[in-house]
Design a protein around this motif. Structure first.
Motif, PDB file in Angstrom:
ATOM      1  N   PHE A  16      55.794 -15.063  67.531  1.00  0.00           N
ATOM      2  CA  PHE A  16      55.978 -16.339  66.859  1.00  0.00           C
ATOM      3  C   PHE A  16      57.236 -16.966  67.440  1.00  0.00           C
ATOM      4  O   PHE A  16      58.262 -16.290  67.583  1.00  0.00           O
ATOM      5  N   ILE A  17      57.169 -18.256  67.778  1.00  0.00           N
ATOM      6  CA  ILE A  17      58.289 -18.908  68.457  1.00  0.00           C
ATOM      7  C   ILE A  17      58.771 -20.111  67.656  1.00  0.00           C
ATOM      8  O   ILE A  17      57.979 -20.973  67.267  1.00  0.00           O
ATOM      9  N   ILE A  18      60.087 -20.149  67.445  1.00  0.00           N
ATOM     10  CA  ILE A  18      60.763 -21.310  66.862  1.00  0.00           C
ATOM     11  C   ILE A  18      61.533 -21.962  68.000  1.00  0.00           C
ATOM     12  O   ILE A  18      62.405 -21.327  68.607  1.00  0.00           O
ATOM     13  N   GLY A  19      61.222 -23.190  68.298  1.00  0.00           N
ATOM     14  CA  GLY A  19      61.855 -23.889  69.411  1.00  0.00           C
ATOM     15  C   GLY A  19      63.232 -24.415  69.057  1.00  0.00           C
ATOM     16  O   GLY A  19      63.771 -24.153  67.979  1.00  0.00           O
ATOM     17  N   GLY A  20      63.776 -25.163  69.985  1.00  0.00           N
ATOM     18  CA  GLY A  20      65.083 -25.778  69.787  1.00  0.00           C
ATOM     19  C   GLY A  20      64.977 -27.036  68.926  1.00  0.00           C
ATOM     20  O   GLY A  20      63.919 -27.336  68.376  1.00  0.00           O
ATOM     21  N   PRO A  21      66.055 -27.785  68.829  1.00  0.00           N
ATOM     22  CA  PRO A  21      66.102 -28.941  67.925  1.00  0.00           C
ATOM     23  C   PRO A  21      65.107 -30.051  68.268  1.00  0.00           C
ATOM     24  O   PRO A  21      64.756 -30.847  67.396  1.00  0.00           O
ATOM     25  N   TYR A  22      64.623 -30.093  69.498  1.00  0.00           N
ATOM     26  CA  TYR A  22      63.696 -31.156  69.898  1.00  0.00           C
ATOM     27  C   TYR A  22      62.260 -30.662  70.053  1.00  0.00           C
ATOM     28  O   TYR A  22      61.400 -31.374  70.560  1.00  0.00           O
ATOM     29  N   GLY A  23      62.009 -29.432  69.649  1.00  0.00           N
ATOM     30  CA  GLY A  23      60.657 -28.906  69.748  1.00  0.00           C
ATOM     31  C   GLY A  23      60.402 -28.219  71.073  1.00  0.00           C
ATOM     32  O   GLY A  23      61.318 -27.713  71.708  1.00  0.00           O
ATOM     33  N   PHE A  24      59.128 -28.223  71.478  1.00  0.00           N
ATOM     34  CA  PHE A  24      58.699 -27.469  72.652  1.00  0.00           C
ATOM     35  C   PHE A  24      58.338 -28.373  73.818  1.00  0.00           C
ATOM     36  O   PHE A  24      57.865 -29.491  73.635  1.00  0.00           O
ATOM     37  N   SER A  25      58.486 -27.837  75.006  1.00  0.00           N
ATOM     38  CA  SER A  25      58.047 -28.539  76.207  1.00  0.00           C
ATOM     39  C   SER A  25      56.521 -28.409  76.304  1.00  0.00           C
ATOM     40  O   SER A  25      55.933 -27.489  75.722  1.00  0.00           O
ATOM     41  N   PRO A  26      55.879 -29.288  77.055  1.00  0.00           N
ATOM     42  CA  PRO A  26      54.430 -29.168  77.254  1.00  0.00           C
ATOM     43  C   PRO A  26      54.020 -27.807  77.811  1.00  0.00           C
ATOM     44  O   PRO A  26      52.953 -27.298  77.483  1.00  0.00           O
ATOM     45  N   ARG A  27      54.874 -27.168  78.620  1.00  0.00           N
ATOM     46  CA  ARG A  27      54.546 -25.842  79.166  1.00  0.00           C
ATOM     47  C   ARG A  27      54.400 -24.800  78.068  1.00  0.00           C
ATOM     48  O   ARG A  27      53.559 -23.909  78.162  1.00  0.00           O
ATOM     49  N   ILE A  28      55.199 -24.907  77.025  1.00  0.00           N
ATOM     50  CA  ILE A  28      55.113 -23.940  75.931  1.00  0.00           C
ATOM     51  C   ILE A  28      53.848 -24.211  75.117  1.00  0.00           C
ATOM     52  O   ILE A  28      53.148 -23.274  74.716  1.00  0.00           O
ATOM     53  N   TYR A  29      53.531 -25.478  74.881  1.00  0.00           N
ATOM     54  CA  TYR A  29      52.276 -25.789  74.191  1.00  0.00           C
ATOM     55  C   TYR A  29      51.082 -25.251  74.976  1.00  0.00           C
ATOM     56  O   TYR A  29      50.132 -24.737  74.389  1.00  0.00           O
ATOM     57  N   GLN A  30      51.127 -25.346  76.291  1.00  0.00           N
ATOM     58  CA  GLN A  30      50.022 -24.847  77.116  1.00  0.00           C
ATOM     59  C   GLN A  30      49.914 -23.329  77.067  1.00  0.00           C
ATOM     60  O   GLN A  30      48.810 -22.777  77.121  1.00  0.00           O
ATOM     61  N   ALA A  31      51.038 -22.649  76.960  1.00  0.00           N
ATOM     62  CA  ALA A  31      51.035 -21.182  76.931  1.00  0.00           C
ATOM     63  C   ALA A  31      50.598 -20.632  75.576  1.00  0.00           C
ATOM     64  O   ALA A  31      50.147 -19.493  75.475  1.00  0.00           O
ATOM     65  N   ALA A  32      50.722 -21.449  74.541  1.00  0.00           N
ATOM     66  CA  ALA A  32      50.461 -20.977  73.171  1.00  0.00           C
ATOM     67  C   ALA A  32      48.973 -20.793  72.904  1.00  0.00           C
ATOM     68  O   ALA A  32      48.129 -21.518  73.428  1.00  0.00           O
ATOM     69  N   HIS A  33      48.685 -19.813  72.050  1.00  0.00           N
ATOM     70  CA  HIS A  33      47.324 -19.575  71.581  1.00  0.00           C
ATOM     71  C   HIS A  33      47.071 -20.257  70.239  1.00  0.00           C
ATOM     72  O   HIS A  33      45.927 -20.519  69.890  1.00  0.00           O
ATOM     73  N   ASP A  34      48.140 -20.497  69.477  1.00  0.00           N
ATOM     74  CA  ASP A  34      47.982 -21.038  68.135  1.00  0.00           C
ATOM     75  C   ASP A  34      49.272 -21.731  67.717  1.00  0.00           C
ATOM     76  O   ASP A  34      50.340 -21.482  68.297  1.00  0.00           O
ATOM     77  N   LYS A  35      49.161 -22.597  66.718  1.00  0.00           N
ATOM     78  CA  LYS A  35      50.318 -23.274  66.116  1.00  0.00           C
ATOM     79  C   LYS A  35      50.188 -23.165  64.605  1.00  0.00           C
ATOM     80  O   LYS A  35      49.113 -23.410  64.059  1.00  0.00           O
ATOM     81  N   ILE A  36      51.297 -22.836  63.959  1.00  0.00           N
ATOM     82  CA  ILE A  36      51.339 -22.746  62.499  1.00  0.00           C
ATOM     83  C   ILE A  36      52.489 -23.599  62.001  1.00  0.00           C
ATOM     84  O   ILE A  36      53.581 -23.582  62.571  1.00  0.00           O
ATOM     85  N   SER A  37      52.247 -24.315  60.913  1.00  0.00           N
ATOM     86  CA  SER A  37      53.305 -25.049  60.233  1.00  0.00           C
ATOM     87  C   SER A  37      53.618 -24.316  58.933  1.00  0.00           C
ATOM     88  O   SER A  37      52.710 -23.973  58.177  1.00  0.00           O
ATOM     89  N   LEU A  38      54.893 -24.079  58.686  1.00  0.00           N
ATOM     90  CA  LEU A  38      55.280 -23.397  57.451  1.00  0.00           C
ATOM     91  C   LEU A  38      55.396 -24.353  56.280  1.00  0.00           C
ATOM     92  O   LEU A  38      55.454 -23.915  55.133  1.00  0.00           O
TER      93      LEU A  38
END
Length: 157
Positions: free
Chosen positions: A102-124
């Motif tokens: 599970f990854i928590i990004g920096g203050p501005y969120g994730f780069s497109p490369r991280i979105y591409q590498a991800a299998h899933d996204k969860i909002s708490l």
């Protein structure tokens, strides 16, 4: 399966650190869990937001291993109740061979490369929390999921 929380930037608030340590200690009873902190970028005043996200992406990608199942903690992700999150974790325990990260990004969120590498996204939550608070909330919810799966009295319906 092992669960890892990867987060950008250190936790500076003592009360948040104390809670994270407490739930981290409790989690060890149920599942292999590890938290890795990626240091905050230095000298960011001269960097555009996209450049910051790309530099954070470099550090995040270095921490990932082949076979990792990557889940972003992201405001655009799916939302779960605690019970449904427990089911999600149980499913990952049965289907992911190595690590769920599970990854928590920096203050501005994730780069497109991280979105591409991800299998899933969860909002708490639909609300916005500091990155430090999200760590604490995530670890508490992971602990809650483990107690739900083990039919322990921590969670009340």
């Amino acid at each position: 399966m092992k669960i890892q929380l990867l987060a950008v930037g250190k936790t500076t608030a003592a009360y948040v650190s104390d809670a994270i340590e407490e739930f981290n200690r409790r989690l060890k009873h149920y599942i292999p869990f590890e938290m890795e902190i990626i240091p905050e970028l230095k000298n960011t005043k001269n960097l555009r937001v996209e450049q910051q996200k790309e530099k954070e992406a470099d550090a995040i990608l270095k921490s990932l291993l082949p076979g990792d199942y990557i889940v972003l903690l992201d405001e655009k992700g799916r939302e779960f109740s605690s019970l449904k999150f427990a089911e999600y974790i149980e499913h990952k325990m049965q289907t992911v061979a190595k690590r769920t990260v599970f990854i928590i990004g920096g203050p501005y969120g994730f780069s497109p490369r991280i979105y591409q590498a991800a299998h899933d996204k969860i909002s708490l939550s639909r609300m916005t929390f500091s990155h430090q608070m999200i760590r604490m909330i995530f670890i508490e919810q992971l602990y809650r999921a483990m107690t739900i799966l083990n039919h322990e009295p921590y969670h009340h319906e």
